[in-house]
Every structure is written in structure tokens, then in C-alpha cells.
Scaffold this motif. Structure first.
Motif, PDB file in Angstrom:
ATOM      1  N   SER A   1       6.072   4.772   1.263  1.00 25.57           N
ATOM      2  CA  SER A   1       5.766   6.180   1.052  1.00 25.57           C
ATOM      3  C   SER A   1       6.434   6.692  -0.214  1.00 25.57           C
ATOM      4  CB  SER A   1       6.251   7.003   2.256  1.00 25.57           C
ATOM      5  OG  SER A   1       6.014   8.380   2.056  1.00 25.57           O
ATOM      6  N   GLY A   2       5.686   7.505  -0.970  1.00 23.36           N
ATOM      7  CA  GLY A   2       6.238   8.106  -2.170  1.00 23.36           C
ATOM      8  C   GLY A   2       5.239   8.123  -3.303  1.00 23.36           C
ATOM      9  N   PRO A   3       5.627   8.597  -4.477  1.00 20.04           N
ATOM     10  CA  PRO A   3       4.742   8.583  -5.643  1.00 20.04           C
ATOM     11  C   PRO A   3       4.371   7.138  -5.994  1.00 20.04           C
ATOM     12  CG  PRO A   3       6.642  10.009  -6.024  1.00 20.04           C
ATOM     13  CD  PRO A   3       6.927   9.240  -4.770  1.00 20.04           C
ATOM     14  N   PRO A   4       3.090   6.793  -6.099  1.00 19.03           N
ATOM     15  CA  PRO A   4       2.677   5.395  -6.293  1.00 19.03           C
ATOM     16  C   PRO A   4       3.341   4.707  -7.469  1.00 19.03           C
ATOM     17  CG  PRO A   4       0.774   6.747  -5.759  1.00 19.03           C
ATOM     18  CD  PRO A   4       1.919   7.689  -5.940  1.00 19.03           C
ATOM     19  N   ALA A   5       3.418   5.360  -8.634  1.00 23.66           N
ATOM     20  CA  ALA A   5       3.988   4.702  -9.815  1.00 23.66           C
ATOM     21  C   ALA A   5       5.446   4.326  -9.584  1.00 23.66           C
ATOM     22  CB  ALA A   5       3.853   5.603 -11.038  1.00 23.66           C
ATOM     23  N   HIS A   6       6.203   5.227  -8.967  1.00 25.83           N
ATOM     24  CA  HIS A   6       7.623   4.960  -8.729  1.00 25.83           C
ATOM     25  C   HIS A   6       7.808   3.866  -7.684  1.00 25.83           C
ATOM     26  CE1 HIS A   6       8.656   9.323 -10.129  1.00 25.83           C
ATOM     27  NE2 HIS A   6       8.300   8.532 -11.115  1.00 25.83           N
ATOM     28  N   VAL A   7       7.010   3.925  -6.617  1.00 29.87           N
ATOM     29  CA  VAL A   7       7.141   2.951  -5.541  1.00 29.87           C
ATOM     30  C   VAL A   7       6.780   1.549  -6.031  1.00 29.87           C
ATOM     31  CG1 VAL A   7       6.264   2.246  -3.283  1.00 29.87           C
ATOM     32  CG2 VAL A   7       6.750   4.654  -3.730  1.00 29.87           C
ATOM     33  N   LEU A   8       5.688   1.435  -6.786  1.00 26.72           N
ATOM     34  CA  LEU A   8       5.264   0.127  -7.281  1.00 26.72           C
ATOM     35  C   LEU A   8       6.259  -0.430  -8.289  1.00 26.72           C
ATOM     36  CD1 LEU A   8       1.433   0.748  -7.661  1.00 26.72           C
ATOM     37  CD2 LEU A   8       2.554  -0.772  -6.016  1.00 26.72           C
ATOM     38  N   ALA A   9       6.802   0.430  -9.131  1.00 26.27           N
ATOM     39  CA  ALA A   9       7.804  -0.024 -10.094  1.00 26.27           C
ATOM     40  C   ALA A   9       9.030  -0.563  -9.366  1.00 26.27           C
ATOM     41  CB  ALA A   9       8.192   1.111 -11.027  1.00 26.27           C
TER      42      ALA A   9
ATOM     43  N   GLN B   1      -4.138  10.671   8.230  1.00 24.64           N
ATOM     44  CA  GLN B   1      -4.225   9.950   6.964  1.00 24.64           C
ATOM     45  C   GLN B   1      -3.441   8.663   7.019  1.00 24.64           C
ATOM     46  OE1 GLN B   1      -2.240  11.624   3.566  1.00 24.64           O
ATOM     47  NE2 GLN B   1      -3.698  10.749   2.118  1.00 24.64           N
ATOM     48  N   ARG B   2      -2.250   8.697   7.590  1.00 19.77           N
ATOM     49  CA  ARG B   2      -1.420   7.496   7.634  1.00 19.77           C
ATOM     50  C   ARG B   2      -2.064   6.429   8.518  1.00 19.77           C
ATOM     51  NH1 ARG B   2       4.944   7.294   6.966  1.00 19.77           N
ATOM     52  NH2 ARG B   2       5.137   5.043   6.761  1.00 19.77           N
ATOM     53  N   TYR B   3      -2.705   6.854   9.616  1.00 20.93           N
ATOM     54  CA  TYR B   3      -3.358   5.882  10.507  1.00 20.93           C
ATOM     55  C   TYR B   3      -4.417   5.091   9.747  1.00 20.93           C
ATOM     56  CZ  TYR B   3      -6.616   4.016  13.922  1.00 20.93           C
ATOM     57  OH  TYR B   3      -7.462   3.182  14.620  1.00 20.93           O
ATOM     58  N   TRP B   4      -5.242   5.816   8.983  1.00 23.16           N
ATOM     59  CA  TRP B   4      -6.323   5.145   8.266  1.00 23.16           C
ATOM     60  C   TRP B   4      -5.802   4.310   7.116  1.00 23.16           C
ATOM     61  CZ3 TRP B   4     -10.753   4.358  10.415  1.00 23.16           C
ATOM     62  CH2 TRP B   4     -11.217   5.253  11.398  1.00 23.16           C
ATOM     63  N   THR B   5      -4.774   4.790   6.422  1.00 22.54           N
ATOM     64  CA  THR B   5      -4.265   4.008   5.304  1.00 22.54           C
ATOM     65  C   THR B   5      -3.502   2.768   5.768  1.00 22.54           C
ATOM     66  OG1 THR B   5      -2.298   5.425   5.189  1.00 22.54           O
ATOM     67  CG2 THR B   5      -4.129   5.961   3.726  1.00 22.54           C
ATOM     68  N   GLU B   6      -2.940   2.814   6.984  1.00 20.92           N
ATOM     69  CA  GLU B   6      -2.262   1.637   7.513  1.00 20.92           C
ATOM     70  C   GLU B   6      -3.231   0.486   7.744  1.00 20.92           C
ATOM     71  OE1 GLU B   6      -0.278   3.026  10.973  1.00 20.92           O
ATOM     72  OE2 GLU B   6       1.580   3.521   9.914  1.00 20.92           O
ATOM     73  N   ARG B   7      -4.506   0.809   7.913  1.00 26.25           N
ATOM     74  CA  ARG B   7      -5.501  -0.241   8.128  1.00 26.25           C
ATOM     75  C   ARG B   7      -5.712  -1.073   6.872  1.00 26.25           C
ATOM     76  NH1 ARG B   7     -10.889   2.133  10.675  1.00 26.25           N
ATOM     77  NH2 ARG B   7     -11.404  -0.077  10.415  1.00 26.25           N
ATOM     78  N   ILE B   8      -5.463  -0.485   5.704  1.00 28.15           N
ATOM     79  CA  ILE B   8      -5.759  -1.176   4.442  1.00 28.15           C
ATOM     80  C   ILE B   8      -4.950  -2.458   4.294  1.00 28.15           C
ATOM     81  CG2 ILE B   8      -5.685  -0.980   1.930  1.00 28.15           C
ATOM     82  CD1 ILE B   8      -6.306   2.016   2.286  1.00 28.15           C
ATOM     83  N   PRO B   9      -3.607  -2.405   4.341  1.00 32.03           N
ATOM     84  CA  PRO B   9      -2.859  -3.670   4.191  1.00 32.03           C
ATOM     85  C   PRO B   9      -3.075  -4.620   5.356  1.00 32.03           C
ATOM     86  CG  PRO B   9      -1.360  -1.867   4.716  1.00 32.03           C
ATOM     87  CD  PRO B   9      -2.697  -1.242   4.430  1.00 32.03           C
TER      88      PRO B   9
ATOM     89  N   GLN C   1       0.859  -1.179   0.000  1.00 31.96           N
ATOM     90  CA  GLN C   1       0.000   0.000   0.000  1.00 31.96           C
ATOM     91  C   GLN C   1       0.895   1.229   0.000  1.00 31.96           C
ATOM     92  OE1 GLN C   1      -0.908   2.567   2.389  1.00 31.96           O
ATOM     93  NE2 GLN C   1      -2.488   3.307   1.002  1.00 31.96           N
ATOM     94  N   VAL C   2       0.698   2.104  -0.974  1.00 33.68           N
ATOM     95  CA  VAL C   2       1.556   3.275  -1.126  1.00 33.68           C
ATOM     96  C   VAL C   2       0.877   4.484  -0.497  1.00 33.68           C
ATOM     97  CG1 VAL C   2       2.816   4.750  -2.725  1.00 33.68           C
ATOM     98  CG2 VAL C   2       2.479   2.330  -3.265  1.00 33.68           C
ATOM     99  N   TRP C   3       1.584   5.106   0.419  1.00 31.41           N
ATOM    100  CA  TRP C   3       1.079   6.291   1.104  1.00 31.41           C
ATOM    101  C   TRP C   3       1.819   7.515   0.591  1.00 31.41           C
ATOM    102  CZ3 TRP C   3       3.758   9.351   4.935  1.00 31.41           C
ATOM    103  CH2 TRP C   3       2.944  10.315   5.541  1.00 31.41           C
ATOM    104  N   GLU C   4       1.079   8.452   0.042  1.00 28.35           N
ATOM    105  CA  GLU C   4       1.672   9.704  -0.409  1.00 28.35           C
ATOM    106  C   GLU C   4       1.609  10.726   0.719  1.00 28.35           C
ATOM    107  OE1 GLU C   4       1.422  10.964  -4.758  1.00 28.35           O
ATOM    108  OE2 GLU C   4      -0.534  10.033  -4.412  1.00 28.35           O
TER     109      GLU C   4
END
Length: 301
Positions: free
Chosen positions: A87-95, A57-65, A37-40
Motif C-alpha cells: 500500500s502507498g504511492p506506486p512510484a515510492h513503493v516500487l522503488a 477496492q482492496r478485495y478486487w485488487t488482491e485478485r490481481i497478484p 501489486q501496489v494498492w493506493e
């Protein structure tokens, strides 16, 4: 480091479907599943707002994974599942996360009314720079959708898998692409349906209209060439049924049609760099937006 099946997760319906597909594929491959899960980070002005700050925001997004991992472990006992927030731009992090993956799985919004995909900018950017296979899964994809109908005409996970479909350009066949497709069919215990679309050479457009005999000659030439390309693979994997289809016209249209009866559609993307950026290809692009089955895109030279 052992490779994993990695999935990009953002909590959306399409990413949850992608995670479930990835879990099933990881079990077929005998690999572990990694949820990313990528957090910007929130821009500074927004982070100062009392209810929209970065920590909130990070607290709620941490629940996803975390919650997705827990659900997958319950539905897929024995599967090794890890969840990670980066953490970072999603496209770069996923790549970057894809470097240690056997394949990367992404969700894609369904297009209401025509049953295809809406591939967002992140997915296209990751795909354009991928050197590993990337699989796109539409929202609402179910395990039963990849299987044949049961005796009463309803798709069921208890029936056999539908065929794996491979779109193949016989002028530039690639061993990695063909190997990926036939391996996918073999581990599903199903057949491989190879679809090749062709058009007459350009110089025919400037000559007299082609007659039926000439068209038949061209069709036979394409069919024979396809058989020759696949011969080493049919000999190497005799237990997997391979059917060959040569169709006159747009390869993209034929593959979209074949997707309605497929468990997975596999296409290639030639890695070509240009000043205008990475190239995806018109056939792959059309299939990504209109396929009704998961689509695997295999990058090759």
C-alpha cells in the motif's frame, strides 16, 4: 536475502506482458519471481461510497497478484512465484521493492501505429531514482517476438534468440552496463550487437565543411576506440559473439532501428542529481518511447 526478479503489477495488458517476460527472465537467471501489486488507499470521501469503498477496492485488487501468480505457475512449472500487495504511492513503493531485486520489470502501453512505448509517470519516476536495472515491456510482447524467424518466416520460441543490442557511449563506458548486456546475451545463447552513434566534435561546425577523407578519419577513430573498450569483454567471454557498429548521427535513432531485430535492448543511465530532479537522458528517453523490443535501463555512476 536472495535477489528476485520483481515485477510491478496492476492488472493491465502491459503489466501482464511484463509479468510473463519477468517469468521467462527469472528462469534464465535461476531466480524466483516476485509480483508486486501496489494498492493506493481510497480517499476518505470515496471510501464512504457504498460500492466504491476501500474494502471493495482492496478485495478486487488482491485478485490481481493471486490470479497472475497461479497462471504463471501453470505456464512455468518449477518457477518459484510469490505475490504481494503493498500500500502507498506506486512510484515510492516500487522503488523501495527494487532494493532486494536483481532487476525490476514494468509494463508500458504500446503506441498504436508506430509500435513503441508510452512510459507513464510512475515508470519514469521509478527509473529516475533506480539503482538497479529496470526493464520496460510493451503490451502484447510474446516470447516468440524475441526469437528469429522459423523456416516459413514466422517468429517462433523454438528458434534461436535474436541478438541483444547494447547502446554504448564510449566516452563514458561503464563495466556494470557492459557486463549486464553481455551476460544477457550469454544466457540467451545469442550474440551481442553493440551500437555506438557519434557526431563530429563541436569545433568542426565552425570550420570548413568536412570532406570524405576527414569523415573517414573520424569514423576510424570512433571504431578503433569502440574496439578497445570492448576488448577486455570479448577476451573474457570468447563464447559470445560480439559485433560492433559505429554509426554517424543520433544514437537514439540507430538504437530504435536496431530494436526491430533484437530480443532485448540495453542502455545506461548515468546517475546525476540536479536541482531540477533526476536525469534520464535523451537517448534513453527516445528509446523508451519508440523501441519495439523490451528495454533494460542500467543505472551507473
Amino acid at each position: 536475502m536472495p535477489r528476485t526478479v520483481t515485477v510491478g503489477l496492476d492488472g493491465s495488458a502491459e503489466s501482464r506482458a511484463a509479468a510473463e517476460w519477468a517469468a521467462r527472465e527469472a528462469q534464465l537467471l535461476g531466480l524466483s519471481l516476485k509480483l508486486v501489486q501496489v494498492w493506493e488507499p481510497v480517499p476518505a470521501p470515496t471510501a464512504q461510497a457504498p460500492l466504491l469503498g476501500a474494502e471493495t477496492q482492496r478485495y478486487w485488487t488482491e485478485r490481481i497478484p493471486r490470479e497472475t501468480s497461479e497462471g504463471i505457475r501453470l505456464r512455468h512449472p518449477g518457477l518459484d512465484v510469490t505475490g504481494e500487495q503493498l500500500s502507498g504511492p506506486p512510484a515510492h513503493v516500487l522503488a523501495d521493492a527494487m532494493k532486494d531485486a536483481e532487476l525490476l520489470v514494468l509494463g508500458s502501453r504500446a503506441l498504436g501505429g508506430i509500435g513503441g512505448f508510452m512510459v507513464g509517470s510512475v515508470g519514469l519516476s521509478v527509473l529516475a531514482h533506480a539503482d538497479r536495472p529496470v526493464v520496460f515491456v510493451r503490451a502484447g510482447e510474446q516470447a516468440a517476438d524475441e526469437h528469429e524467424m522459423d523456416p516459413v518466416g514466422i517468429p517462433s520460441a523454438a528458434t534461436a534468440f535474436r541478438p541483444v543490442v547494447l547502446g554504448l557511449d564510449i566516452e563514458h563506458p561503464d563495466d556494470e552496463l557492459i557486463g549486464f548486456a553481455i551476460a544477457a546475451a550469454t544466457r540467451r545463447g545469442t550474440s551481442l550487437r553493440v551500437v555506438h552513434g557519434w557526431n563530429p566534435p563541436a569545433y568542426y561546425a565552425y570550420g570548413p565543411p568536412a570532406d570524405l577523407e576527414q569523415h573517414g578519419t573520424l569514423a576510424l577513430r570512433e571504431s578503433t576506440a569502440l574496439t578497445e573498450v570492448l576488448r577486455p569483454w570479448t577476451e573474457k567471454f570468447p563464447e559470445t559473439e560480439v559485433t560492433e557498429e559505429c554509426h554517424y548521427g543520433s544514437p537514439g535513432n540507430h538504437l530504435v532501428d536496431a530494436s526491430h531485430r533484437a530480443s532485448l535492448v540495453v542502455v545506461g543511465r548515468r546517475v546525476r542529481r540536479s536541482p531540477l530532479g533526476a536525469h534520464i537522458g535523451s537517448v534513453t528517453h527516445a528509446l523508451l518511447h519508440h523501441s519495439t523490443a523490451p528495454v533494460a535501463v542500467v543505472s551507473h555512476g
